[in-house]
Design a protein around this motif. Structure first.
Motif, PDB file in Angstrom:
ATOM      1  N   TYR A   1      -9.578  -2.686  25.545  1.00  0.00           N
ATOM      2  CA  TYR A   1      -9.544  -2.288  24.204  1.00  0.00           C
ATOM      3  C   TYR A   1     -10.144  -3.091  22.935  1.00  0.00           C
ATOM      4  CZ  TYR A   1      -7.154   0.138  20.267  1.00  0.00           C
ATOM      5  OH  TYR A   1      -7.008   0.709  19.033  1.00  0.00           O
TER       6      TYR A   1
ATOM      7  N   LYS B   1      -6.560  -1.678  28.218  1.00  0.00           N
ATOM      8  CA  LYS B   1      -6.077  -0.591  28.012  1.00  0.00           C
ATOM      9  C   LYS B   1      -5.943   0.310  29.453  1.00  0.00           C
ATOM     10  CE  LYS B   1      -8.516   3.088  26.362  1.00  0.00           C
ATOM     11  NZ  LYS B   1      -9.260   4.072  25.410  1.00  0.00           N
TER      12      LYS B   1
ATOM     13  N   ILE C   1      -1.459   0.229  26.065  1.00  0.00           N
ATOM     14  CA  ILE C   1      -2.314  -0.957  25.321  1.00  0.00           C
ATOM     15  C   ILE C   1      -1.572  -2.432  25.613  1.00  0.00           C
ATOM     16  CG2 ILE C   1      -3.371  -1.732  23.218  1.00  0.00           C
ATOM     17  CD1 ILE C   1      -3.996   1.333  22.730  1.00  0.00           C
TER      18      ILE C   1
END
Length: 448
Positions: free
Chosen positions: A131, A168, A190
């Protein structure tokens, strides 16, 4: 037995990838990763990167099943069990006025994604990808105890460093309504840890305490992505497709647990850092909420099956609304433009392997969420651009023709930032490699 073996291998690969990503630390080396949540990964897979990052209106590519987490509506076109796993490497050169040129490189696991058909027009997908990444280490030296005086040669080093990142893990479902409409959504968890520190050191003054402020942040939370695609099919055999797409990421909240430590320390005669002699502040377990921005992607593509694909994307991110612990992070709204495509000379060629390969090219321009202030108080918006290229290399199918394989290669040559206003200009080259499998894993055979 074969079916259960494949399921076991799938689970094993997922746990291996999870462990590799969760334990990673510095996977980037850019000073621009010190702001916000770090250097945000756009979520493109190599086949999309090679085409300039177009993804919002992409589902199957050249009749081949393609996992596209950026728009979960695309899962509705998946009719084979699909696995996509890849690695990534980047090479960076940094330039700043008055400073020597520096270089760095990184290598990491990039993603692993799975998709399993549920019905003729729907599929489930899950996977793991980055992420954001944090990785930087810069030192600024001034004389005169930081005043810059040429008379007083006592040096002061100001050191800023950070590493870590967020990952993620997603689970998504996409399905078709009628012949032309696809809808889908992802739920993403996340998670990850980052560490950032600022230190002030006096290398010429023996016995003087140096100071460091260190912040460690652990982040956890759920985010949601959603998307839609609508296709117009043309030609006698409906082999030409104009696809319009939209996808978005919701402005949900993540939870963060912070640790702040302010310490004093010295170096020994060998130049090694001694154990901290004092902790001026040691705050453990401070809770904070991270409010993510709303992100929107719009795309269009046109594909002639087995011949070519072209497309364009436009994305916006409401990063000016990003807050951590209720404090606005001083970012600005981002805009990204992507354009690209691919060409396949002869997908049915029996004698010329390279005629069956996919040749990809693209361009992307990004007006980032960074509006960085220099020492003189001047703000500079950080922009970047890149030229992308790549190949899709088909491999021979299995003996019964139920499994198909492809290797995707993508390169990206780009620039971010500028040397004006005492900023840093970053020139980079990234290389992406992924292996994709299409197979009928859960097919039931009928015997007469």
């Amino acid at each position: 037995m074969i079916k259960y073996t494949r399921v076991f291998i799938t689970i094993l690969l997922a746990f291996f990838a999870f462990g590799a990503q969760a334990q990673s630390t510095a996977t980037t080396s850019t000073p621009y990763s010190q702001f916000g949540l770090g250097d945000i990964d756009p979520g493109y897979l190599p086949q999309n990167i090679a085409m300039g990052g177009i993804a919002t209106a992409i589902n199957r590519i050249n009749l081949y099943n393609n996992i596209n987490p950026l728009n979960p509506a695309s899962y509705g076109m998946i009719n084979f069990t699909t696995i996509d796993a890849g690695i990534y490497s980047n090479f960076q050169t940094f330039n700043q006025t008055g400073q020597p040129t520096s270089k760095n490189s990184n290598f990491r696991f990039s993603h692993i994604a799975f998709a399993i058909p549920v019905s003729k027009r729907s599929a489930l997908s899950f996977g793991l990808m980055p992420y954001s990444q944090v990785g930087y280490n810069n030192v600024q030296t001034k004389t005169g105890f930081g005043s810059g005086s040429s008379v007083d040669t006592n040096k002061t080093n100001y050191i800023n460093s950070g590493d870590g990142g967020l990952s993620k893990a997603y689970l998504g479902y996409g399905f078709g309504l009628g012949k032309h409409l696809l809808i889908g959504a992802n739920a993403s968890f996340i998670f990850g840890n980052t560490q950032q520190s600022t230190a002030t050191e006096f290398p010429n003054l023996y016995g003087v305490f140096d100071n460091e402020v260190q912040q460690t942040r652990s982040v956890r939370g759920v985010n949601y992505d959603y998307g839609i695609q609508y296709s117009f099919d043309f030609g006698e055999y409906k082999t030409k497709h104009l696809v319009l797409g939209y996808s978005g990421s919701a402005n949900t909240s993540l939870s963060a647990t912070d640790t702040y430590i302010v310490s004093q320390y010295t170096y020994n005669s060998s130049g090694a850092k001694n154990v901290a002699v004092d902790s001026i502040k040691n705050e453990q377990g401070a809770k904070a909420s991270i409010k993510l921005p709303q992100i929107n992607h719009f795309g269009i593509s046109f594909q002639n099956d087995g011949h070519f694909l072209v497309g364009a994307d436009y994305s916006t991110g409401k990063w000016s609304a990003l807050t951590i612990g209720g404090v606005n992070q001083g970012l600005v709204d981002s805009k990204t433009y992507n354009i690209g495509g691919q060409f396949t000379p002869d997908i049915n060629s029996l004698r010329n392997y390279f005629a069956r390969a996919d040749y990809r090219l693209g361009f992307m321009y990004n007006q980032s969420y960074l509006n960085v202030q220099n020492a003189a108080g001047v703000y500079t918006n950080i922009t970047g651009y890149a030229v992308t290229f790549g190949l899709g290399l088909p491999l021979a199918p299995n003996s019964v023709g139920s499994a198909f394989y492809k290797i995707n290669l993508a390169g990206e040559v780009g620039q971010r930032g500028t040397t004006t206003n005492a900023m840093v200009k970053e020139n980079y080259f990234t290389l992406h490699l992924s292996f994709v499998l299409n197979d009928k894993w859960f097919q039931q055979f009928k015997f007469e």
